[in-house]
Design a protein around this motif. Structure first.
Motif, mmCIF file in Angstrom:
data_model
loop_
_atom_site.group_PDB
_atom_site.id
_atom_site.type_symbol
_atom_site.label_atom_id
_atom_site.label_comp_id
_atom_site.label_asym_id
_atom_site.label_seq_id
_atom_site.Cartn_x
_atom_site.Cartn_y
_atom_site.Cartn_z
ATOM 1 N N GLN A 46 0.829 -1.167 0.181
ATOM 2 C CA GLN A 46 -0.035 -0.068 0.058
ATOM 3 C C GLN A 46 0.747 1.206 0.048
ATOM 4 N N VAL A 47 1.919 1.313 0.732
ATOM 5 C CA VAL A 47 2.963 2.392 0.834
ATOM 6 C C VAL A 47 3.440 2.598 -0.628
ATOM 7 N N ILE A 48 3.846 1.613 -1.107
ATOM 8 C CA ILE A 48 4.343 1.523 -2.650
ATOM 9 C C ILE A 48 3.410 2.381 -3.646
ATOM 10 N N LEU A 49 2.083 1.669 -3.559
ATOM 11 C CA LEU A 49 1.035 2.257 -4.503
ATOM 12 C C LEU A 49 0.654 3.774 -4.116
ATOM 13 N N ASP A 50 0.523 4.054 -3.013
ATOM 14 C CA ASP A 50 0.405 5.489 -2.460
ATOM 15 C C ASP A 50 1.462 6.348 -3.118
ATOM 16 N N THR A 51 2.713 5.987 -2.839
ATOM 17 C CA THR A 51 3.855 6.710 -3.487
ATOM 18 C C THR A 51 3.705 6.939 -5.087
ATOM 19 N N LEU A 52 3.475 5.901 -5.715
ATOM 20 C CA LEU A 52 3.450 5.876 -7.280
ATOM 21 C C LEU A 52 2.350 6.714 -7.711
ATOM 22 N N LYS A 53 1.261 6.978 -6.922
ATOM 23 C CA LYS A 53 0.107 7.757 -7.414
ATOM 24 C C LYS A 53 0.261 9.229 -7.360
ATOM 25 N N GLU A 75 -2.900 -0.279 -14.428
ATOM 26 C CA GLU A 75 -2.710 0.486 -13.120
ATOM 27 C C GLU A 75 -1.493 -0.318 -12.640
ATOM 28 N N PRO A 76 -0.890 0.379 -11.806
ATOM 29 C CA PRO A 76 0.676 -0.204 -11.098
ATOM 30 C C PRO A 76 0.299 -1.495 -10.363
ATOM 31 N N VAL A 77 1.133 -2.268 -10.178
ATOM 32 C CA VAL A 77 1.255 -3.531 -9.737
ATOM 33 C C VAL A 77 2.333 -3.804 -8.614
ATOM 34 N N VAL A 78 2.311 -4.402 -7.566
ATOM 35 C CA VAL A 78 3.213 -4.618 -6.795
ATOM 36 C C VAL A 78 3.215 -6.266 -6.312
ATOM 37 N N ASP A 81 11.884 -9.971 -1.669
ATOM 38 C CA ASP A 81 11.782 -8.998 -3.061
ATOM 39 C C ASP A 81 10.603 -9.019 -3.555
ATOM 40 N N LEU A 82 10.326 -7.717 -3.928
ATOM 41 C CA LEU A 82 9.046 -7.318 -4.586
ATOM 42 C C LEU A 82 9.477 -6.550 -6.136
ATOM 43 N N SER A 83 8.544 -6.886 -6.748
ATOM 44 C CA SER A 83 8.537 -6.537 -8.212
ATOM 45 C C SER A 83 7.566 -5.255 -8.169
ATOM 46 N N VAL A 84 7.866 -4.178 -8.847
ATOM 47 C CA VAL A 84 7.037 -2.938 -8.865
ATOM 48 C C VAL A 84 7.001 -2.566 -10.180
ATOM 49 N N ARG A 85 5.715 -2.525 -10.756
ATOM 50 C CA ARG A 85 5.503 -2.371 -12.417
ATOM 51 C C ARG A 85 4.472 -1.184 -12.431
ATOM 52 N N CYS A 86 4.796 -0.290 -13.527
ATOM 53 C CA CYS A 86 4.047 0.766 -13.855
ATOM 54 C C CYS A 86 4.257 1.288 -15.274
ATOM 55 N N TRP A 87 3.290 2.108 -15.718
ATOM 56 C CA TRP A 87 3.431 2.418 -17.272
ATOM 57 C C TRP A 87 3.392 3.854 -17.236
ATOM 58 N N ALA A 103 11.928 8.080 -3.936
ATOM 59 C CA ALA A 103 10.451 8.495 -3.370
ATOM 60 C C ALA A 103 10.139 7.227 -2.484
ATOM 61 N N LEU A 104 10.423 6.099 -2.965
ATOM 62 C CA LEU A 104 10.277 4.849 -2.399
ATOM 63 C C LEU A 104 11.224 4.756 -0.948
ATOM 64 N N LYS A 105 12.408 4.928 -1.072
ATOM 65 C CA LYS A 105 13.241 4.976 0.057
ATOM 66 C C LYS A 105 12.574 5.809 0.970
ATOM 67 N N GLU A 106 12.219 6.988 0.504
ATOM 68 C CA GLU A 106 11.897 7.881 1.743
ATOM 69 C C GLU A 106 10.596 7.689 2.184
ATOM 70 N N ALA A 107 9.518 6.866 1.339
ATOM 71 C CA ALA A 107 8.596 6.557 2.079
ATOM 72 C C ALA A 107 8.696 5.063 2.914
ATOM 73 N N PHE A 108 9.725 4.511 2.577
ATOM 74 C CA PHE A 108 9.849 3.360 3.662
ATOM 75 C C PHE A 108 10.323 3.771 4.805
ATOM 76 N N GLU A 109 11.340 4.963 4.959
ATOM 77 C CA GLU A 109 11.819 5.426 5.987
ATOM 78 C C GLU A 109 10.648 6.046 7.062
ATOM 79 N N ALA A 110 9.815 6.748 6.257
ATOM 80 C CA ALA A 110 8.718 7.544 6.858
ATOM 81 C C ALA A 110 7.714 6.672 7.745
ATOM 82 N N ASN A 111 7.646 5.190 7.025
ATOM 83 C CA ASN A 111 6.763 4.149 7.617
ATOM 84 C C ASN A 111 7.289 3.078 8.217
ATOM 85 N N ASP A 112 8.680 3.508 8.736
ATOM 86 C CA ASP A 112 9.219 2.500 9.424
ATOM 87 C C ASP A 112 9.359 0.872 8.710
ATOM 88 N N ILE A 113 9.585 0.929 7.589
ATOM 89 C CA ILE A 113 9.808 -0.133 6.619
ATOM 90 C C ILE A 113 11.321 -0.439 6.570
#
Length: 292
Positions: free
Chosen positions: A198-205, A215-218, A229-235, A251-261
């Motif tokens: 959900q954090v990844i999808l919110d970041t991509l939006k 739509e993007p998929v994770v 390991d996760l695969s993130v795909r978008c167009w 942006a994903l790195k910063e989102a992970f740090e902000a959400n304690d991931i």
């Protein structure tokens, strides 16, 4: 030296004989040449209209018209020579032998020429496209009749023979307007994958360059040595491919740090054993006990 009347008469007689014998041939050859030239002009114009109708590349159109015109004029020259009564059998034999020798000597160039014609007709790529071929990835700068010039991403120009390009696979990265962006990310073992997704999808939006459809998929792809390991795909638009990739990885790195991931890194447990096979921790424990 003065000519006597008898010599002058002989010259006049032979001139008249020549005129009566070859005059009709010369006149016929001249008529054939004029008519042939008009016909060639008509055929070249018709060929030009055909090229325009089927939207043939201008550089190929110009070359083919010149090539066709040259062939037609060669045929016209042979016809005119034949009309004059010149024996053509030996001439054509010599011409054929010379053509064969030239063809064998220029076999590679002829292959490149044929490849250039095929590329310009079927257009697997055009100037400005980014292609991958023969181990080269870059933008097409120029398509000649024999060679294609590709500028790679460190600004080096690679010249590729058209014969090789026409007979091998080419990946055109610019033909389609959209491209799929693929990002690989990893999170520590024990991480909530639903929350991470959900954090990844919110970041991509938040990135307007990323298309909503498809739509993007994770997706979870594998258990890594130190990570899930996760695969993130978008167009995105083809021109936005790398900017979208680079910006969203950050942006994903910063989102992970902000959400304690936790973003994992390789770790190893190292145990030190003494030569006798006794663990170092055991030796330390025994020594501390003896001191007490």
């Amino acid at each position: 030296m003065e000519l006597d009347l008898e010599t002058i008469s002989e010259i006049k007689r032979k001139a008249v004989e020549f005129l009566f014998e070859f005059g009709p041939r010369i006149l016929g050859a001249l008529i054939v040449f004029i008519i042939g030239k008009i016909v060639i002009g008509f055929l070249v114009k018709a060929l030009h209209k055909v090229f325009e109708k089927y939207n043939i590349d201008p550089s190929l159109s110009s070359f083919l018209k010149s090539f066709a015109s040259a062939i037609l004029y060669v045929l016209l020259l042979i016809t005119v020579a034949s009309t004059l009564g010149i024996e053509m059998t030996s001439f054509l034999a010599i011409l054929g032998a010379a053509g064969l020798a030239i063809g064998l000597a220029l076999q590679g160039s002829l292959s490149n020429f044929a490849g250039g014609v095929l590329i310009l007709i079927f257009k697997p790529f055009k100037v400005g496209d980014t292609i991958e071929a023969q181990g080269t990835l870059g933008a097409v700068e120029k398509i000649d009749i024999l060679y294609t010039k590709v500028r790679n991403f460190d600004n080096k120009v690679v010249t590729l023979p058209n014969g090789v390009l026409a007979n091998n696979s080419i990946t055109n990265l610019s033909e389609k307007p959209t491209r799929r962006v693929e990002m690989a990310v990893g999170v520590a073992y024990g991480t909530d994958l639903k929350k991470t997704r959900q954090v990844i999808l919110d970041t991509l939006k938040k990135d307007e360059r990323i298309h909503a459809e498809p739509e993007p998929v994770v997706k979870f792809t594998s258990f890594g040595d130190s990570s899930l390991d996760l695969s993130v795909r978008c167009w995105a638009d083809a021109g936005d491919l790398w900017p979208v990739y680079w910006d969203n990885m950050e942006a994903l790195k910063e989102a992970f740090e902000a959400n304690d991931i936790e973003i994992p890194f390789p770790q190893r447990d190292v145990n030190h054993y003494y030569p006798e096979g006794i663990p170092a921790a055991k030796v330390k424990e025994d020594s501390e006990g003896s001191q007490v």
